[in-house]
Design an enzyme around this catalytic site. Structure first.
Site, PDB file in Angstrom:
ATOM      1  CG  ASP A 156      20.378  24.428 -30.742  1.00 18.91           C
ATOM      2  OD1 ASP A 156      20.451  25.654 -30.956  1.00 18.91           O
ATOM      3  OD2 ASP A 156      20.533  23.559 -31.608  1.00 18.91           O
TER       4      ASP A 156
ATOM      5  CB  CYS B 172      -0.923   0.003   1.207  1.00 15.40           C
ATOM      6  SG  CYS B 172      -0.019  -0.043   2.778  1.00 15.40           S
TER       7      CYS B 172
ATOM      8  CG  ASP C  46      19.559  25.467 -34.435  1.00 12.49           C
ATOM      9  OD1 ASP C  46      20.023  26.614 -34.364  1.00 12.49           O
ATOM     10  OD2 ASP C  46      20.229  24.475 -34.761  1.00 12.49           O
TER      11      ASP C  46
ATOM     12  CG  ASP D  24      21.372  19.650 -34.528  1.00 11.52           C
ATOM     13  OD1 ASP D  24      21.477  20.891 -34.414  1.00 11.52           O
ATOM     14  OD2 ASP D  24      21.989  18.991 -35.372  1.00 11.52           O
TER      15      ASP D  24
ATOM     16  CB  CYS E  89       4.525  -0.406   1.769  1.00  8.29           C
ATOM     17  SG  CYS E  89       3.514  -1.618   2.639  1.00  8.29           S
TER      18      CYS E  89
END
Length: 802
Positions: A700, A101, A508, A696, A104
């Site tokens: 960036d 539960c 970009d 990429d 726990c």
């Protein structure tokens, strides 16, 4: 002597076998030394409120701490399961056994957080998976496992294959339960037909009793075996003070079952065992479909990990040796033969071969790669023997990261799903009250207990919010799965929703809109230059322009012998400097020339790389980067979806506008440094815009981290992938537009599903309250609403049909 409950695990045993502690008039009972030790440990640590949170939940007796825990500190274990982070901390994912539960989860997290050396401990209640980060200088993993065991739980390393087996086991279990329900339903339908025919034409009471008993025999395993999942779900909901949909199903079916037993025994009234069986079975079909949806998500991982080799060929001292993938280190030389799957990222140093990248990008056409080119894990060598240098370890390679991302994305919920779950909770309580009032109303009006009960059961069953509960997770799983198949990885399911709400896309230029591989189109030699020195300079940079110049030099010079450079320094968004045998050299853009005080007329429509020695320009390279295939089509599609598109670049204005015109972008911001891109994102946020940024490069990363949705192109720098929310594996801008379309389709589908389920309830609940719907019809119509939700979610796949 009678039985007493253990004060820790709550299991009951004979009093004479218990360990008894007396403290004044208070007696404590423990079933074993383990439970006694855990109980006192929690009291000493101030965590005894755990027992209040646990309520009456029963635990397994606390086992003694294992003695053989040294294996968790071995080097082999470290390589296989532990991630060594850049900050020197260790990270592992564990499965915690014994969690029953939320109490726990609370206890384990509290104990771990109180332990010196543990920096982070987060446990997912749904799958019992824990993420633990610790300082290896302060505490060992064996000590962490011992600490978990000391409070009555156990832990072992998370393994994706184990997780797959767990889901397969769940699917088999649900299938068995469904078979029982279908078998009982098919047979009980024939008995029900005989019952109804006898009801209208007359039937001897002894025959009727036999048929009632037959229905009882069929309904009992259906309710308590097939329907066990509802009782379990209802129990966990009640323990957490939450009335869920399972509680409604269990309540409706149980009431009908109990009343039918009463009618069968007393021979007064009609039995509804057929309704009980069909309610449980029809609704269970929806549960089974949900499990299948999860299995399909796991199958996506299976396709990526299928036939992964556990050993690779490593070349050491010109000899081939088989090594475990976990033992391979960065810089090792590996050999791959036709048919082998790449499991470690690297760069080809010898040979040329075609590679199948379909498991990563969805692209079925093989890609030819040769010396100097990078290969990523997950790709398959098709037709030649090659050698490559490992650039990463197995744990840090692309395929391993993808699997981790997918696993985590499937456990995190979007906001709209959390809202739907909250609504379904309140909805369930409301329906119980309506059913109670319906029972009272009909009993008051007609005085018939049987009719009032059946109408109330119909209200409970027909209003079960299964469709409401399925509306978001099914659509989310379909969206994540379809995206993964086509190389679109969402790190969290919630990003589907955020992306769908966005209204601005910042792109970009280099590597996102363009190929990212500028080619030299013109060379102006101002003065004689040393090609070897220039080659050494451009080889020290990974910038696309530098790579373009490097490729040109390799094409036009048979032999290049680059000297050793010193004091190499990258100049942000402008170029780089170095020293060669005491001479200052530099290479870069027109902006770098201006900063160095060099006045020279340059062509502005192409990217420039100028080679400067001791402040004097030697040669000018003009490069041109082509837009990616389908860029114009993709941007047009994105604009039609209502997003404003802006191109950002550090390049000069003339080059930027030329590329923008080719792909159909009207708004351009050029000459930007990384901090300028990030500042733009902040500015748009101030205007109330929801911003997607796609890039990429390392430059960036800052802007990606500030955007609402950060999209990294798969071949980009590691840091841009790390800070992103979505990864486009095949670098295609068409796939980027697909990602946006997919998010909008999934979010639209979720809203359609929610509207469908709410409309269904608005129409059917009044009919049930008015007594126009029997429980069997209620179950059928409720199941139909769930099936409609699932069928509607499958329509998300149509987004990829161009």
């Amino acid at each position: 002597m009678g039985k007493v409950a253990c004060d820790h695990c709550h299991l009951e045993f004979d009093e004479d076998v218990m360990i008894v502690e007396e403290e004044g008039d208070l007696k404590r009972f423990f079933c074993c030394k383990g439970c006694q030790g855990v109980y006192h440990l929690l009291r000493e640590e101030g965590l005894d409120t755990f027992y209040e949170k646990m309520g009456n939940t029963k635990l397994q007796p606390a086992a003694a701490v294992s003695e053989n825990l040294e294996k968790f500190d071995t080097e082999g274990f470290l390589k296989q399961y532990i991630n060594v982070r850049d900050d020197g901390l260790y990270e592992i994912h564990l499965i915690i056994e014994g969690i029953h539960c939320s109490a726990c989860v609370w206890l384990n997290e509290k104990v771990l957080h109180k332990t010196d050396g543990i920096i982070e401990a987060v446990i997912n209640f749904s799958n019992h998976k824990a993420k633990v980060v610790w300082d290896p200088e302060v505490i060992k993993l064996s000590q962490i496992i011992a600490k978990i065991q000391s409070i009555g739980y156990n832990a072992y390393p998370y393994d994706a294959r184990v997780q797959e087996e767990r889901i397969n086991k769940e699917r088999r279990d649900y299938y068995a339960r469904l078979l029982v329900g279908v078998f009982a339903t098919m047979n009980i339908m024939w008995i029900a037909i005989a019952q109804y025919l006898g009801y209208f034409s007359g039937m001897r009471s002894d025959y009727k009793n036999v048929l009632n008993v037959a229905e009882f025999i069929l309904a009992t395993p259906t309710l308590f075996y097939t329907g066990w999942v509802y009782y379990r779900g209802a129990w966990y909901g009640l323990k957490n003070r939450f009335i869920n949909m399972d509680f409604l199903i269990a309540t409706g079916a149980t009431l009908a079952y109990i009343y039918s037993i009463y009618a069968m025994v007393t021979q007064h009234g009609e039995v509804y065992f057929d309704s009980v069986t069909m309610i449980v079975t029809f609704i269970f079909v929806g549960k089974y479909l949900e499990v299948l949806s999860k299995k399909k998500a796991v199958d996506t991982l299976d396709r990526m990990t299928a036939s992964l080799p556990t050993e690779v060929i490593v070349i050491e001292d010109n000899e081939k040796r088989l090594k475990s993938v976990e033992e391979v280190r960065q810089g090792d030389l590996l050999e791959v033969t036709p048919g082998d799957k790449i499991v470690i990222d690297g760069e080809i140093v010898g040979g040329e071969a075609s590679f199948d990248l379909s498991s990563l990008t969805g692209e079925s056409v093989p890609v030819l790669k040769g010396e100097g080119e990078e290969i990523t894990s997950g790709s398959v060598c098709l037709d030649a023997v090659i050698r490559y240098r490992a650039q990463k370890t197995y744990r840090d390679s692309m395929l391993s990261n993808i699997i981790t991302l997918l696993e985590e994305s499937m456990t995190k919920k979007p906001k709209i799903e959390k809202l739907a779950n909250e609504v379904s909770g309140y909805f369930s309580v409301t329906i119980l009250l309506i059913a109670l009032l319906t029972f009272v109303g009909w009993y008051y009006l007609e005085g018939s207990f049987e009719h009032a009960l059946i109408v109330a059961i119909s209200v409970i069953v027909i209003a079960c919010p299964c469709a409401l509960g399925l509306a978001t997770p099914v659509a989310t799983l379909v969206g994540l799965g379809e995206g993964a198949k086509r190389g679109i990885l969402f790190k969290e399911a919630s990003f589907l929703e955020t992306m769908a709400k966005s209204d601005l896309l910042l792109l970009d230029k280099t590597g996102t809109i363009t190929e990212g591989r500028p080619e030299v189109v013109r060379v102006e030699e101002v003065a004689p230059y040393d090609a070897d020195v220039l080659y050494a300079l451009v080889s020290s940079s990974k910038h696309p322009v530098s790579r373009g110049v490097k490729a040109w030099l390799e094409q036009h010079h048979e032999v290049l012998q680059p000297p050793q450079l010193e004091d190499i320094k990258n100049i942000e968004a402008r170029g780089l400097r170095a020293t060669c045998q005491g001479v200052q050299i530099a290479g870069g853009s027109a902006r770098l020339l201006e900063e160095m005080g060099i006045a020279i007329e340059v062509r502005r429509e192409d990217s420039l790389f100028a080679f400067v020695v001791d402040g004097a320009p030697k040669v000018l390279f003009y490069l041109r980067d082509r837009p990616k295939e389908g860029a114009r089509e993709a941007i047009e599609t994105i604009r039609k979806m209502g997003l404003e598109v802006v191109m950002l670049t550090g390049d000069v204005d003339e080059v930027a506008k030329k590329i923008a015109a080719e792909v159909g972008i009207e708004k351009v911001r050029s000459g930007l440094f990384p901090q300028d891109k990030a500042a733009l994102v902040d500015r748009y946020h101030e205007e109330g815009r929801i911003v997607i940024f796609a890039g990429d490069g390392i430059n960036d990363a800052l802007a990606l981290s500030k955007s609402d949705i950060a999209i990294a192109m798969g071949s980009g720098a590691d840091i841009s992938v790390e800070v992103s929310d979505v990864v486009v594996m095949d670098d295609s801008i068409l796939t980027l537009s697909d990602a946006i379309r997919l998010s909008r389709a999934a979010y639209r589908n979720i809203k359609q599903n929610l509207l469908l389920s709410l409309t269904y309830n608005a129409l059917t609940i009044p009919l049930a309250v008015a007594g126009y719907v029997i429980p069997l019809v209620a179950a059928l119509s409720m199941s139909l609403s769930s099936l409609l939700v699932v069928a509607n979610a499958v329509r998300i796949k149509r987004v990829f049909k161009r």
